[in-house]
Design a protein around this motif. Structure first.
Motif, PDB file in Angstrom:
ATOM      1  N   SER A  95      22.152 106.954   8.561  1.00  0.00           N
ATOM      2  CA  SER A  95      23.189 106.096   8.140  1.00  0.00           C
ATOM      3  C   SER A  95      23.852 105.122   9.417  1.00  0.00           C
ATOM      4  O   SER A  95      23.745 105.340  10.628  1.00  0.00           O
ATOM      5  N   HIS A  96      24.529 104.161   8.764  1.00  0.00           N
ATOM      6  CA  HIS A  96      25.398 103.379   9.975  1.00  0.00           C
ATOM      7  C   HIS A  96      26.352 103.838   9.950  1.00  0.00           C
ATOM      8  O   HIS A  96      26.815 104.001   8.579  1.00  0.00           O
ATOM      9  N   ILE A  97      27.585 104.161  11.225  1.00  0.00           N
ATOM     10  CA  ILE A  97      28.330 104.889  11.515  1.00  0.00           C
ATOM     11  C   ILE A  97      29.734 103.604  11.678  1.00  0.00           C
ATOM     12  O   ILE A  97      30.836 103.739  11.148  1.00  0.00           O
ATOM     13  N   CYS A 126      33.148 105.944   1.166  1.00  0.00           N
ATOM     14  CA  CYS A 126      31.760 105.538   0.108  1.00  0.00           C
ATOM     15  C   CYS A 126      30.220 104.948   1.392  1.00  0.00           C
ATOM     16  O   CYS A 126      29.157 105.401   0.708  1.00  0.00           O
ATOM     17  N   ASP A 127      30.805 104.346   1.875  1.00  0.00           N
ATOM     18  CA  ASP A 127      29.563 103.258   2.388  1.00  0.00           C
ATOM     19  C   ASP A 127      30.081 103.718   3.909  1.00  0.00           C
ATOM     20  O   ASP A 127      30.637 102.919   4.669  1.00  0.00           O
ATOM     21  N   MET A 128      29.950 104.340   4.746  1.00  0.00           N
ATOM     22  CA  MET A 128      28.952 105.281   4.101  1.00  0.00           C
ATOM     23  C   MET A 128      29.061 106.592   4.899  1.00  0.00           C
ATOM     24  O   MET A 128      27.793 107.734   5.317  1.00  0.00           O
ATOM     25  N   GLU A 161      25.556  97.838  10.964  1.00  0.00           N
ATOM     26  CA  GLU A 161      24.923  97.293   9.596  1.00  0.00           C
ATOM     27  C   GLU A 161      25.538  95.926   9.230  1.00  0.00           C
ATOM     28  O   GLU A 161      25.423  95.552   8.617  1.00  0.00           O
ATOM     29  N   GLU A 162      27.140  96.867   8.679  1.00  0.00           N
ATOM     30  CA  GLU A 162      28.019  95.496   8.259  1.00  0.00           C
ATOM     31  C   GLU A 162      27.784  94.047   8.716  1.00  0.00           C
ATOM     32  O   GLU A 162      28.319  93.153   8.810  1.00  0.00           O
ATOM     33  N   SER A 163      27.634  94.029  10.418  1.00  0.00           N
ATOM     34  CA  SER A 163      27.301  92.691  10.519  1.00  0.00           C
ATOM     35  C   SER A 163      25.806  92.083  11.209  1.00  0.00           C
ATOM     36  O   SER A 163      25.737  91.336  12.060  1.00  0.00           O
ATOM     37  N   PRO A 189      21.401 106.489   3.182  1.00  0.00           N
ATOM     38  CA  PRO A 189      22.143 107.210   2.174  1.00  0.00           C
ATOM     39  C   PRO A 189      23.483 106.285   2.141  1.00  0.00           C
ATOM     40  O   PRO A 189      24.274 106.779   2.191  1.00  0.00           O
ATOM     41  N   GLU A 190      22.861 105.209   1.801  1.00  0.00           N
ATOM     42  CA  GLU A 190      24.448 104.478   1.342  1.00  0.00           C
ATOM     43  C   GLU A 190      24.594 103.879   0.037  1.00  0.00           C
ATOM     44  O   GLU A 190      23.841 105.127  -0.714  1.00  0.00           O
ATOM     45  N   PRO A 191      25.395 103.823  -0.386  1.00  0.00           N
ATOM     46  CA  PRO A 191      26.401 104.168  -1.594  1.00  0.00           C
ATOM     47  C   PRO A 191      25.560 103.522  -2.941  1.00  0.00           C
ATOM     48  O   PRO A 191      25.975 102.299  -3.034  1.00  0.00           O
ATOM     49  N   LEU A 192      25.150 104.344  -3.156  1.00  0.00           N
ATOM     50  CA  LEU A 192      23.949 103.322  -4.570  1.00  0.00           C
ATOM     51  C   LEU A 192      23.648 104.575  -5.809  1.00  0.00           C
ATOM     52  O   LEU A 192      23.342 104.155  -6.963  1.00  0.00           O
TER      53      LEU A 192
HETATM   54 ZN   LIG Z   1      26.841 100.161   4.383  1.00  0.00          ZN
END
Ligand SMILES: [Zn+2]
Length: 426
Positions: A95-97, A126-128, A161-163, A189-192
């Motif tokens: 997971s990305h924090i 939600c993310d994540m 992750e976001e960058s 566990p990304e929000p899908l």
């Molecule tokens: Zn994400």
């Protein structure tokens, strides 16, 4: 305890609903906003110390020298590893924090982790962080279910992750943390959505096109050459030639939403002319105009051909249009990735979804990218999917939330999927 290990896992997770909620709330309260990369160390240590108490071996990995890394904002990742009884595969939850800026439009404090109407609200719910919490509860349940399991369990909390993931999964993958034989199966566990198995994502090419002109007094534009008009010609070619071609290019990837099941190109921005000061518009013929494009590519497309297609269009304009000169600069690129939907991790997640939710899993691909690209392309590990409790459409929105019932169900799915992978029964 029942003699049915699957029933035990489900019951344990059911009993830990409150623990799952409190863990999610605790994670949201770390404002790990990226950029700049706030609070990474305390958040990573919170995850690491919880798992250390459960017998995990903890590694904190500082991605020194990666974008944004400095004394105030160190890029700290955590990887927790715990071996079971005997030889077997390694199942890894990543997971990305980091979270994106909270932005405007919130009716609740984005970092207060308010619980309301069966939901936990907050930036990253939600993310994540809801997904990270569900994976921790799933793994802890496996430790406590009374069954011996072979192989190894890993959980990571990674940054950036976001960058683009360069201080996170990319850095770790380059150093072997995401490669066989150390790791065999990865679930992100990304929000899908709780009933979907995401097997991959489209690729990306960001680029800047600059058209060049010649400056002159605005009253005598014939003495100059307007770079904005040249850019208009580019947009016109896009409309007439490129967009119809992209719309016709369909994919085997099950991308959701279905509008993204083709090649797409967004014009992110256009800047032309001299910079303005308030009340003082530029009086000149612009000598430069820049456009940033966001081209999303399919598994069937090759990145070099995608770039050539745009370059050829611009070269054609240079032949057709007097004075047309351009520069094309790459900004960012990611190749598309797609795991085998009949591979072990996809099959184990799908059968766990059927067991827990009583319906067939939907196999999807993400319209945007996430860290799977680094695990596949850099770590050379193909058996990787995204599966998590968050609702895709809520990611990055104001008043972001995660549904508690979805977190509980996804924790069950993760525990069952990991169990069948460890025992080799997927
Ligand atoms: Zn994400």
């Amino acid at each position: 305890m029942s003699s049915d290990p699957v029933a035990n896992l489900i019951r344990i997770i059911e009993e830990r609903r409150d623990d799952l909620v409190e863990l999610t709330r605790a994670l949201i309260r770390f404002p790990t906003v990226n950029p700049p990369g706030e609070g990474y160390r305390p958040c990573a240590e919170f995850v690491g110390e919880r798992l250390r108490e459960r017998g995990f071996e903890i590694h904190y990995i500082h991605a020194a020298g990666t974008p944004g890394d400095d004394e105030r904002h160190p890029r700290i990742n955590v990887i927790a590893r715990r071996a079971g009884m005997g030889a077997g595969p390694c199942v890894h939850f990543n997971s990305h924090i980091d979270v994106v800026q909270s932005g405007a439009g919130w009716t609740l404090d984005p970092f207060a982790a308010v619980v309301k109407d069966g939901r936990v609200y907050g930036r990253g719910a939600c993310d994540m962080k809801g997904g990270l919490a569900a994976s921790i509860i799933a793994v802890e349940a496996l430790l406590d279910c009374g069954e011996r399991w072979p192989g190894t369990l890993e959980i990571s909390g990674t940054v950036d992750e976001e960058s683009g993931g360069f201080g996170g999964v990319h850095y770790l993958a380059e150093r072997g943390w995401f490669s066989p034989p150390r790791v065999d199966h990865v679930i992100i566990p990304e929000p899908l959505n709780v009933d979907r198995v995401c097997i991959g994502h489209r690729g990306v090419w960001w680029a800047e096109i600059e058209t060049h002109g010649r400056m002159a007094h605005g009253s005598m534009p014939f003495l100059g050459d307007c770079a904005v008009r040249h850019m208009h010609a580019v947009v016109d070619r896009f409309e007439r030639d490129l967009y119809p071609k992209l719309a016709a290019r369909r994919t085997e990837m099950p991308v959701v939403p279905s509008g993204a099941r083709q090649s797409t190109l967004n014009i992110n921005s256009i800047h032309g002319g001299l910079a303005e000061m308030p009340g003082y518009p530029s009086p000149l013929v612009p000598d430069s105009c820049r456009m940033v494009i966001d081209r999303r590519l399919l598994i069937e497309e090759d990145l070099d051909s995608v770039k050539d297609e745009v370059r050829e269009l611009l070269d054609q304009l240079a032949r057709d249009r007097t004075g047309f000169r351009y520069t094309l600069r790459d900004i960012f690129e990611v190749r598309p990735t797609m795991a085998d939907r009949n591979g072990p991790v996809s099959r184990s997640a799908a059968s766990a979804i059927r067991h827990v939710l009583g319906r067939d899993a939907e196999f999807v691909c993400s319209p945007g990218t996430y860290d799977q690209k680094h695990i596949d392309r850099v770590g050379k590990l193909r058996d990787c999917i995204a599966y998590g409790p968050g609702i895709l459409d809520l990611a990055h929105q104001p008043d972001e939330y995660v549904v508690i019932e979805d977190m509980v169900n996804s924790a069950k799915v993760m525990a069952l999927a990991a169990r069948s992978l460890l025992h080799g029964i997927a």
